[in-house]
Enzyme design. Structure first.
Site, PDB file in Angstrom:
ATOM      1  NE  ARG A 259      -0.791   4.424  15.642  1.00  0.00           N
ATOM      2  CZ  ARG A 259      -0.302   4.731  14.439  1.00  0.00           C
ATOM      3  NH1 ARG A 259       1.010   5.042  14.184  1.00  0.00           N
ATOM      4  NH2 ARG A 259      -1.117   5.014  13.539  1.00  0.00           N
TER       5      ARG A 259
ATOM      6  CE  LYS B  91      -5.739  14.314  -4.240  1.00  0.00           C
ATOM      7  NZ  LYS B  91      -4.331  14.039  -4.520  1.00  0.00           N
TER       8      LYS B  91
ATOM      9  N   GLY C  66      -7.409   6.956  10.484  1.00  0.00           N
ATOM     10  CA  GLY C  66      -7.011   8.131   9.754  1.00  0.00           C
ATOM     11  C   GLY C  66      -7.724   9.464  10.345  1.00  0.00           C
TER      12      GLY C  66
ATOM     13  N   GLY D 226      -5.063   2.762   6.402  1.00  0.00           N
ATOM     14  CA  GLY D 226      -4.979   2.037   5.121  1.00  0.00           C
ATOM     15  C   GLY D 226      -5.517   0.669   5.289  1.00  0.00           C
TER      16      GLY D 226
END
Length: 431
Positions: free
Chosen positions: A67, A232, A388, A411
């Site tokens: 980053r 999920k 992610g 996200g």
């Protein structure tokens, strides 16, 4: 020299992003900012994502500086233009008050090295001391503000905190290069813009994210394929629905497949399922059929007698999962089928692993996708890794540099794929 090498390596991608963004006349970029403002006389407040992982042993050693390296092209551009730059960022999730373990201090040394500049850190992000440090910045100088999340007003987007952030930095222009936080309406990503009189622009990293991800959903090279995984169904419903509207094929893997199997009447043993999502899984299957979109689910899975590295495991058909066993990866037949299905794609978006890739015995399906995408990228396919765990997987496979684009925001990339407007992007000026 190091900063120049990194900037040069990122140059082609940044240039492509600038050209594409300008062609789309979307949000103001850095070159547009330079045309509007004499940056040599400007003070820029820039929101960066410097939330680097730190060693669990000492809490201060950076274990991955990706980053930090990612922001070098934007920071070098501003430096070369002579701008004085105040950096707003965060590390971790402090609870709205100062906490030494979440200080930004550990990044000062490495960031100074990468930018070939002495980065000056201040002990807060608002207040008189911050203003004094920012006022003392020379042309091309850099001040690193302390973690903005040490104040409750940051995540709650309180207007008084946003105003204090603008006033303390003395900013006459704003840049957001923190795509990973762009889906949050926080003070440093959205609220502060209202209190800075000059333009608000996106940095090169932000531009590249928008060009690749929005390009994939708004004007993709076809065939367009989405590979969606993860544990999920509930966390992926909006993106699955969005992809069914836009894709030619949608491939489903990861733990969420077992909710689909349950919806199809299969026994899933002890595999993870979301009972309340079974009706939605049935609905998604019906929607894919109605839209004529190929939605592929695995035909074989790797199952284990427990969730552990030393578990006994075997490969079975999806309708033959033994009682008490749980599925932890897609099987070899499925991996081969998925690879052949995507072979003709011109654009591929991947979000979510195929299995529990952190355990070697259950990583083969995920790594097979990594290998396939790397090969297709070399043949001209646009491959976008949507943040992610997918990013962690391609990095573990050693193939991150073989993909077209690695998203820096899990996200944020998901919400962009869903077609949502990101507050941190909406706050920027139009080009």
């Amino acid at each position: 020299m190091l900063a120049k090498q990194i900037a040069s390596k990122a140059g082609n991608a940044a240039a492509t992003a600038r050209r594409s963004l300008s062609a789309g006349a979307a949000k103001l970029g850095l070159e547009g900012l330079a045309n509007k403002v004499d940056l040599s006389k400007a003070r820029v407040l820039i929101r960066l994502d410097l939330n680097v992982p730190l060693s669990k042993e000492d809490g201060v050693t950076i274990t991955d500086d990706t980053r930090l390296r990612a922001v070098v092209p934007t920071m070098n551009f501003l430096k070369e233009q002579g701008a004085a730059v105040a950096i707003a960022t965060h590390i971790g999730r402090p609870k709205g008050e100062p906490d030494p373990k979440f200080s930004v201090a550990p990044v000062v040394g490495r960031l100074s090295e990468l930018l070939d500049t002495d980065v000056v850190k201040v002990d807060d992000c608002v207040g008189d001391d911050v203003k004094k440090a920012c006022d003392a910045m020379p042309s091309g100088g850099v001040v690193l503000l302390e973690n903005v999340r040490f104040h409750k007003g940051e995540t709650k987007n309180h207007d008084d905190f946003a105003a204090a952030l603008a006033a303390s930095s003395g900013a006459t222009a704003y840049v957001n290069d923190a795509f990973g936080t762009a889906h949050r309406a926080h003070a440093s990503t959205e609220g502060v813009v209202k209190h800075i009189s000059g333009p608000a622009a996106g940095g090169f990293l932000m531009e590249k994210e928008l060009v690749y991800i929005k390009g994939a959903i708004d004007a993709p090279k076809r065939p367009l394929t989405a590979i969606l995984g993860g544990a999920k169904v509930s966390t992926k419903i909006p993106v699955i629905e969005s992809m069914l509207d836009k894709c030619d094929s949608v491939l489903i893997g990861g733990g969420m497949i077992f909710t689909f199997y349950k919806a199809m009447g299969h026994s899933v043993g002890a595999s993870l399922i979301e009972e309340d999502m079974i009706p939605m899984a049935k609905d998604l299957i019906a929607k894919a059929e109605a839209k004529g979109v190929e939605m592929l689910l695995p035909t074989d899975v790797v199952v284990a007698d427990k969730f552990a590295a030393d578990a006994a495991s075997k490969t079975v058909a999806v309708d033959g999962i033994p009682d008490g066993w749980l599925g932890l990866d897609v099987g070899p037949v499925t991996a081969a089928k998925f690879s052949s299905t995507v072979a003709s794609s011109k654009t591929i978006v991947w979000n979510g692993p195929m299995g529990v890739f952190e355990i070697d015995a259950f990583a083969k399906g995920t790594f097979a996708i990594c290998d396939t995408l790397a090969e297709l990228t070399s043949k001209g396919c646009i491959t976008i890794i949507g943040g992610g765990d997918s990013v962690a997987a391609v990095e573990k496979a050693g193939l991150a540099d073989k993909m077209s684009h690695i998203s820096t925001g899990g996200g944020a990339s998901l919400e962009l794929l869903e077609g949502k407007v990101l507050p941190g992007v909406a706050a920027l000026d139009e080009a």
